[in-house]
Write an enzyme that holds these catalytic residues in place. Structure first.
Site, PDB file in Angstrom:
ATOM      1  N   HIS A  36      -1.088   0.694  -9.480  1.00 55.57           N
ATOM      2  CA  HIS A  36      -2.128  -0.102  -8.668  1.00 55.57           C
ATOM      3  C   HIS A  36      -2.575  -1.061  -9.427  1.00 55.57           C
ATOM      4  O   HIS A  36      -3.911  -1.339  -9.495  1.00 55.57           O
ATOM      5  CB  HIS A  36      -3.012   0.576  -8.033  1.00 55.57           C
ATOM      6  N   GLU A  88      -1.846   8.404  -3.638  1.00 59.49           N
ATOM      7  CA  GLU A  88      -2.245   8.076  -5.103  1.00 59.49           C
ATOM      8  C   GLU A  88      -3.626   8.148  -5.307  1.00 59.49           C
ATOM      9  O   GLU A  88      -4.460   8.278  -4.234  1.00 59.49           O
ATOM     10  CB  GLU A  88      -2.226   6.287  -5.455  1.00 59.49           C
ATOM     11  N   ARG A 143       0.814  -1.152  -0.011  1.00 63.78           N
ATOM     12  CA  ARG A 143       0.167   0.086  -0.016  1.00 63.78           C
ATOM     13  C   ARG A 143       0.858   1.197  -0.156  1.00 63.78           C
ATOM     14  O   ARG A 143       1.930   1.465   0.555  1.00 63.78           O
ATOM     15  CB  ARG A 143      -0.898  -0.016   1.178  1.00 63.78           C
TER      16      ARG A 143
END
Length: 328
Positions: free
Chosen positions: A287, A269, A240
């Protein structure tokens, strides 16, 4: 009898929406817009359930403004967008989508490791720019994967999957650090040895991060940790954003204090720290570790299963705060 109302907060497969519509009155987000907190609250005020994708923050402010909300089902294994304590205190069930993305994410983690170690993105940019005019002995010479030492921080299901790929597929020596040590049988299955975080960082040729995000894991890798790593080492983050101090990493990459990095997740992000965009020795992906069609369908199905299971049948599949169920 009227159907319960749910919000699908992000765009998802039409088949998933059709399935949910059999059980619920569904409000969707066909434009796939990222809503502000105020917009999210407005959408959720009359809803009993929410299908979330990990980008929607469900906290005390949202919950207090939406007292009819009973469940939020994340289409993700991570759930740092949920304030689970606040949800539990207000009797709102939280669910996630574990297991269904384990192998796909482990595949991607290993692919990102290989791309990073072998400088694949960097060399492709060089070729596309028309700079390849001749062969040279050290042109984009990277580091070996086979036989190297793989260090994994976070040895859950995905970490174990990466360990097995490294040990069984590439003959890597696997070391790991985790909040708790695995039992002997799992260690043997992964051919992995437990070490301290400091030893792992000093020893590993390739470090892969697979830890869940929490305040305790914030900046697990910062300037001090990067300073422990070999100058020839690589770092891969598929966990993460926030696990790594991106500014410190960009500085370490620029100064060649580590050889390279591969990142699928970022602090803040979808924004990416601008310094990471200026260094060549980093592979950046948006991602997408779980992004295969079968896996994303399975993730969507599991989120739908949780909504249907709880709101219709009273039996969710993967509750994160089962105390809510016990209190019903």
């Amino acid at each position: 009898m009227s159907k319960p109302k749910i919000l699908v907060a992000r765009s998802v497969f039409p088949e998933t929406i059709a399935r949910l519509e059999k059980h619920f009155e569904v409000e969707t987000n066909p434009g796939d817009n990222s809503w502000t907190k105020a917009q999210l609250i407005e959408k959720l005020k009359d809803k009993q359930g929410a299908f979330t994708a990990g980008s929607e923050r469900i906290d005390a402010e949202v919950l207090d403004a939406c007292p009819g909300l009973k469940i939020c089902a994340n289409m993700a294994v991570g759930y740092n967008n949920f304030d689970v304590d606040a949800m539990t205190a207000r009797g709102v069930l939280a669910t996630n989508a574990p297991d269904v993305l384990t192998e796909t994410t482990a595949d991607f983690g290993f692919a990102l490791l290989m791309a990073t170690a072998r400088r694949i993105a960097e060399s492709e940019h060089f070729l596309r720019a028309g700079k390849w005019t001749q062969w040279s002995y050290d042109m984009f010479a990277g580091s070996d994967i086979h036989g190297a030492t793989l260090g994994i921080i976070g040895m859950g299901r995905i970490g174990q999957g990466i360990a097995k790929r490294g040990a069984h597929g590439f003959g890597m020596k696997v070391i790991y650090h985790n909040r708790s040590r695995l039992d002997a049988a799992l260690e043997a299955d992964c051919k992995a040895r437990y070490v301290s975080k400091e030893e792992l960082l000093k020893t590993a040729d390739h470090v892969v991060l697979v830890v869940p995000y929490s305040p305790a894991s914030h900046h697990t890798i910062g300037a001090a940790e990067l300073a422990l790593m070999k100058p020839s080492a690589t770092l891969v983050n598929i966990a993460r954003g926030g696990i790594v101090d991106d500014a410190a990493l960009a500085a370490a990459l620029r100064d060649k204090r580590i050889a390279a990095a591969g990142l699928d997740v970022f602090e803040g992000e979808p924004k990416v720290h601008p310094d990471l965009l200026t260094v060549p020795n980093v592979v950046l992906t948006p991602h997408i570790a779980s992004a295969t069609v079968p896996t994303r369908r399975a993730m969507a199905d599991l989120a739908a299963d949780n909504l249907i299971g709880f709101l219709v049948n009273g039996k969710p599949v993967t509750p994160l705060n089962p105390a809510v169920l016990a209190a019903k």
